[in-house]
Design a protein around this motif. Structure first.
Motif, PDB file in Angstrom:
ATOM      1  N   PRO A  27       0.837  -1.201   0.000  1.00  0.00           N
ATOM      2  CA  PRO A  27       0.000   0.000   0.000  1.00  0.00           C
ATOM      3  C   PRO A  27       0.874   1.253   0.000  1.00  0.00           C
ATOM      4  CG  PRO A  27      -0.720  -1.547   1.688  1.00  0.00           C
ATOM      5  CD  PRO A  27       0.585  -2.052   1.151  1.00  0.00           C
ATOM      6  N   VAL A  28       0.445   2.273  -0.746  1.00  0.00           N
ATOM      7  CA  VAL A  28       1.220   3.504  -0.853  1.00  0.00           C
ATOM      8  C   VAL A  28       0.322   4.711  -0.603  1.00  0.00           C
ATOM      9  CG1 VAL A  28       0.926   3.655  -3.366  1.00  0.00           C
ATOM     10  CG2 VAL A  28       2.854   4.801  -2.276  1.00  0.00           C
ATOM     11  N   LYS A  29       0.880   5.720   0.081  1.00  0.00           N
ATOM     12  CA  LYS A  29       0.174   6.979   0.320  1.00  0.00           C
ATOM     13  C   LYS A  29       1.131   8.128   0.058  1.00  0.00           C
ATOM     14  CE  LYS A  29      -3.103   5.188   3.643  1.00  0.00           C
ATOM     15  NZ  LYS A  29      -3.748   5.383   4.935  1.00  0.00           N
ATOM     16  N   ILE A  30       0.574   9.254  -0.355  1.00  0.00           N
ATOM     17  CA  ILE A  30       1.332  10.473  -0.580  1.00  0.00           C
ATOM     18  C   ILE A  30       0.678  11.590   0.217  1.00  0.00           C
ATOM     19  CG2 ILE A  30       1.947  12.223  -2.306  1.00  0.00           C
ATOM     20  CD1 ILE A  30       2.185   9.958  -4.362  1.00  0.00           C
ATOM     21  N   ALA A  31       1.513  12.422   0.830  1.00  0.00           N
ATOM     22  CA  ALA A  31       1.034  13.625   1.518  1.00  0.00           C
ATOM     23  C   ALA A  31       1.698  14.828   0.870  1.00  0.00           C
ATOM     24  CB  ALA A  31       1.368  13.567   3.002  1.00  0.00           C
ATOM     25  N   THR A  42      -4.222  12.524   8.905  1.00  0.00           N
ATOM     26  CA  THR A  42      -5.288  12.963   7.995  1.00  0.00           C
ATOM     27  C   THR A  42      -4.752  13.598   6.710  1.00  0.00           C
ATOM     28  OG1 THR A  42      -5.444  15.091   9.127  1.00  0.00           O
ATOM     29  CG2 THR A  42      -6.915  13.320   9.889  1.00  0.00           C
ATOM     30  N   GLU A  43      -3.465  13.891   6.649  1.00  0.00           N
ATOM     31  CA  GLU A  43      -2.893  14.507   5.452  1.00  0.00           C
ATOM     32  C   GLU A  43      -2.459  13.480   4.398  1.00  0.00           C
ATOM     33  OE1 GLU A  43      -1.062  18.658   7.053  1.00  0.00           O
ATOM     34  OE2 GLU A  43      -0.028  16.824   7.701  1.00  0.00           O
ATOM     35  N   TRP A  44      -2.418  12.219   4.776  1.00  0.00           N
ATOM     36  CA  TRP A  44      -2.021  11.167   3.822  1.00  0.00           C
ATOM     37  C   TRP A  44      -3.183  10.832   2.902  1.00  0.00           C
ATOM     38  CZ3 TRP A  44       2.875  10.108   3.169  1.00  0.00           C
ATOM     39  CH2 TRP A  44       3.775  10.289   4.229  1.00  0.00           C
ATOM     40  N   GLN A  45      -2.886  10.738   1.605  1.00  0.00           N
ATOM     41  CA  GLN A  45      -3.874  10.366   0.587  1.00  0.00           C
ATOM     42  C   GLN A  45      -3.471   9.038  -0.037  1.00  0.00           C
ATOM     43  OE1 GLN A  45      -6.563  12.416  -0.059  1.00  0.00           O
ATOM     44  NE2 GLN A  45      -5.758  13.700   1.588  1.00  0.00           N
ATOM     45  N   THR A  46      -4.437   8.170  -0.261  1.00  0.00           N
ATOM     46  CA  THR A  46      -4.153   6.895  -0.913  1.00  0.00           C
ATOM     47  C   THR A  46      -3.723   7.156  -2.354  1.00  0.00           C
ATOM     48  OG1 THR A  46      -5.734   5.742   0.480  1.00  0.00           O
ATOM     49  CG2 THR A  46      -5.113   4.656  -1.575  1.00  0.00           C
ATOM     50  N   ALA A  47      -2.555   6.626  -2.706  1.00  0.00           N
ATOM     51  CA  ALA A  47      -1.992   6.774  -4.048  1.00  0.00           C
ATOM     52  C   ALA A  47      -2.014   5.418  -4.738  1.00  0.00           C
ATOM     53  CB  ALA A  47      -0.572   7.330  -3.941  1.00  0.00           C
ATOM     54  N   ALA A  64      -7.434  14.290  -5.770  1.00  0.00           N
ATOM     55  CA  ALA A  64      -7.547  13.966  -4.344  1.00  0.00           C
ATOM     56  C   ALA A  64      -7.392  15.227  -3.510  1.00  0.00           C
ATOM     57  CB  ALA A  64      -6.487  12.942  -3.949  1.00  0.00           C
ATOM     58  N   LEU A  65      -6.631  16.197  -4.018  1.00  0.00           N
ATOM     59  CA  LEU A  65      -6.404  17.481  -3.367  1.00  0.00           C
ATOM     60  C   LEU A  65      -6.535  18.587  -4.395  1.00  0.00           C
ATOM     61  CD1 LEU A  65      -3.061  16.662  -1.511  1.00  0.00           C
ATOM     62  CD2 LEU A  65      -5.310  16.829  -0.458  1.00  0.00           C
ATOM     63  N   THR A  66      -7.080  19.717  -3.973  1.00  0.00           N
ATOM     64  CA  THR A  66      -7.030  20.931  -4.775  1.00  0.00           C
ATOM     65  C   THR A  66      -6.110  21.880  -4.031  1.00  0.00           C
ATOM     66  OG1 THR A  66      -9.248  20.610  -5.650  1.00  0.00           O
ATOM     67  CG2 THR A  66      -8.361  22.839  -5.739  1.00  0.00           C
ATOM     68  N   LEU A  67      -4.994  22.227  -4.657  1.00  0.00           N
ATOM     69  CA  LEU A  67      -3.957  23.011  -3.996  1.00  0.00           C
ATOM     70  C   LEU A  67      -3.992  24.457  -4.483  1.00  0.00           C
ATOM     71  CD1 LEU A  67      -1.160  20.337  -4.404  1.00  0.00           C
ATOM     72  CD2 LEU A  67      -2.492  20.821  -2.343  1.00  0.00           C
ATOM     73  N   THR A  68      -3.771  25.381  -3.547  1.00  0.00           N
ATOM     74  CA  THR A  68      -3.695  26.798  -3.886  1.00  0.00           C
ATOM     75  C   THR A  68      -2.239  27.177  -4.139  1.00  0.00           C
ATOM     76  OG1 THR A  68      -3.542  27.384  -1.551  1.00  0.00           O
ATOM     77  CG2 THR A  68      -5.755  27.351  -2.534  1.00  0.00           C
ATOM     78  N   ARG A  69      -2.020  28.362  -4.633  1.00  0.00           N
ATOM     79  CA  ARG A  69      -0.657  28.816  -4.958  1.00  0.00           C
ATOM     80  C   ARG A  69       0.207  28.836  -3.706  1.00  0.00           C
ATOM     81  NH1 ARG A  69      -1.034  32.919  -9.853  1.00  0.00           N
ATOM     82  NH2 ARG A  69      -2.872  32.003 -10.802  1.00  0.00           N
TER      83      ARG A  69
END
Length: 96
Positions: A27-31, A42-47, A64-69
């Motif tokens: 299993p792999v996750k990316i934060a 809670t910051e880890w997302q399943t990749a 999975a995330l919408t990131l701002t500048r």
């Protein structure tokens, strides 16, 4: 890596696995975080794995995330068979 805030695309994290490790079964996750500390649970997302590279879709159109500048730190964790549970700072990501 630099990604426009309006883009939806995969962030790729190449991984060199321990000898004999089948990454596809680990299993792999990316934060992706804007702070300097280790990611919280809670910051880890399943990749997912694709050809030995972990990837996570980010952006406003179904990511999975919408990131701002900002500039972010990219972390990866995976749990290969055995005693190790690896957590690594993989690099930085700039959203402009």
């Amino acid at each position: 890596m630099v990604i426009p805030a309006s883009s939806t695309e995969y962030v790729h994290v190449p991984v060199t696995a321990p000898a004999g490790t089948d990454l596809a079964s680990s299993p792999v996750k990316i934060a992706i975080v804007a702070h300097g500390d280790n990611p919280t649970g809670t910051e880890w997302q399943t990749a997912e794995w694709v050809d030995g590279v972990a990837r996570l879709l980010v952006g406003p159109d179904g990511g999975a995330l919408t990131l701002t500048r900002s500039t972010y730190r990219v972390w990866i964790t995976f749990d290969p068979p055995g005693a190790e549970n690896l957590v690594r700072l993989a690099g930085s990501l700039t959203i402009n």
